[in-house]
Design an enzyme around this catalytic site. Structure first.
Site, PDB file in Angstrom:
ATOM      1  N   ARG A 131       0.964  -1.367   0.155  1.00  0.00           N
ATOM      2  CA  ARG A 131      -0.163  -0.040  -0.002  1.00  0.00           C
ATOM      3  C   ARG A 131       0.648   1.272   0.041  1.00  0.00           C
ATOM      4  NH1 ARG A 131      -0.114   2.081   5.006  1.00  0.00           N
ATOM      5  NH2 ARG A 131       0.427   0.676   6.844  1.00  0.00           N
ATOM      6  N   ASP A 249       7.132   7.663  15.525  1.00  0.00           N
ATOM      7  CA  ASP A 249       6.488   7.718  14.269  1.00  0.00           C
ATOM      8  C   ASP A 249       5.928   8.721  14.060  1.00  0.00           C
ATOM      9  OD1 ASP A 249       5.785   6.058  12.010  1.00  0.00           O
ATOM     10  OD2 ASP A 249       3.690   5.858  12.923  1.00  0.00           O
TER      11      ASP A 249
HETATM   12  C1  0GY Z   1       5.753   4.148   9.431  1.00  0.00           C
HETATM   13  C2  0GY Z   1       4.661   3.585   8.779  1.00  0.00           C
HETATM   14  C3  0GY Z   1       4.027   3.709   7.671  1.00  0.00           C
HETATM   15  C4  0GY Z   1       4.237   4.772   6.382  1.00  0.00           C
HETATM   16  C5  0GY Z   1       5.546   4.905   6.203  1.00  0.00           C
HETATM   17  O1  0GY Z   1       7.136   5.646   4.757  1.00  0.00           O
HETATM   18  C6  0GY Z   1       5.861   5.750   4.903  1.00  0.00           C
HETATM   19  O2  0GY Z   1       5.214   6.257   4.278  1.00  0.00           O
HETATM   20  O3  0GY Z   1       6.579   4.360   6.821  1.00  0.00           O
HETATM   21  C7  0GY Z   1       2.466   3.269   7.576  1.00  0.00           C
HETATM   22  O4  0GY Z   1       1.772   3.902   6.754  1.00  0.00           O
HETATM   23  O5  0GY Z   1       2.566   2.117   7.865  1.00  0.00           O
HETATM   24  O6  0GY Z   1       6.685   3.401   9.902  1.00  0.00           O
HETATM   25  O7  0GY Z   1       5.848   5.265   9.301  1.00  0.00           O
END
Ligand code: 0GY
Length: 295
Positions: A131, A249
């Site tokens: 995704r 996060d």
């Molecule tokens: C996280 C998780 C997400 C997104 C990303 O790089 C990103 O867009 O890592 C997620 O949507 O699960 O670790 O930040």
């Protein structure tokens, strides 16, 4: 970017996070956070799967100070693709208090990798979430992992349903590994559940796999106070104290329907790492060894 697109930009972070009750140890590192934009200066990738509002270094460092952290590890978010400029700009503005994990085109040259090192990068991220990214070429990832600057590691993001098929790839990576959010096990199964057991087996397969015991908001569908997450993750922190990291996060990509309170997330830490010694390892010693080894 058109005005119509701008209307679709999302806000995934809490407007007014609480002040945590837990006092972080001196020198604590938020080892998983991101920056978004600012878009006018650092446009998002044409292949981005979400277009967030701006969440830049000023906001990140204000949150760091509010929560009581000293340092940040800024992980390149998928919405910026392989253009690491927003992350590098944030590191440059941190007075040495931030390091980064980049996402790169596997064909990147050795001199470009060295430039990233100069900019404060200490690892690259391989994202396997469909995704978030269109492809994740394991053969090319292994090739670039074989020519990283000295002292770097790779960060891998995958979900529990592909852990089995990740094993050979992980076994072949020639540098230390950090796994985001423990490979997203189902924490409602408890510490002895199938997915946590499989993840422990992976940790046992190499002594240089580290993991972020982060994101209760993503992993515990029951929500605050994240009791399933605490019950499943505390034993992991106790059994692998020298291999765990923690991060907010922030700005919580794609969490717009929840928008976690970062202060409440910090208050989970003493339930995961119950002694001063465990807290110091989780928040200071372990991230310092990976990201500020020269100190
Ligand atoms: C996280 C998780 C997400 C997104 C990303 O790089 C990103 O867009 O890592 C997620 O949507 O699960 O670790 O930040």
């Amino acid at each position: 970017m058109s005005v119509e697109m701008k209307a679709d930009r999302i806000t995934s972070w809490h407007a007014n996070p609480s002040k945590p009750e837990f006092q972080l140890p001196e020198g604590a590192v938020d080892a998983h956070c991101h920056v978004f934009g600012p878009m006018a200066q650092f446009p998002f990738s044409p292949t981005a799967k979400y277009i967030p509002e701006d969440a830049g270094p000023d906001e990140l460092f204000a949150l760091r100070d509010h929560l009581g952290f000293s340092r940040n590890v800024i992980v390149q978010a998928s919405c910026h693709g392989t253009d690491n400029r927003a992350m590098l700009d944030a590191i440059a503005k941190s007075d040495g208090m931030a390091r980064g994990v980049a996402v790169v085109d596997p064909d990147i040259s050795d001199s470009e990798l060295r430039q990233l090192h100069e900019g404060g990068v200490r690892g690259i991220r391989f994202n396997f979430l469909k995704r978030l990214v269109d492809n994740a070429p394991k053969d090319k990832f292994l090739e670039v992992a074989s020519r990283l600057p000295r002292g770097w590691h790779v960060v891998i993001y995958f979900e529990a349903d592909i852990l089995e098929e990740m094993k050979d790839f992980i076994g072949n990576i020639p540098v230390p590994i950090v796994i985001d959010h423990m490979g997203r096990p189902d924490v409602s199964q408890g510490p002895g559940g199938k997915e946590m057991k499989a993840f422990r087996k992976l940790l046992d397969s190499r002594s240089d796999i580290w993991t972020k015991v982060s994101c209760p908001d993503r992993l515990d569908a029951a929500g605050p106070p994240y009791l399933n997450f605490v019950a499943s993750v505390r034993p992991l922190v106790e059994d692998y104290p020298e291999r765990v990291l923690w991060g907010t996060d922030w700005p919580h990509p794609n969490m717009q329907s929840v928008r976690p309170d970062d202060g409440a997330l910090v208050d989970i830490i003493p339930q995961l790492a119950v002694t001063n010694e465990l807290q110091r390892r989780l928040l200071v010693d372990n991230p310092m060894a990976l990201y500020w080894d020269e100190h």
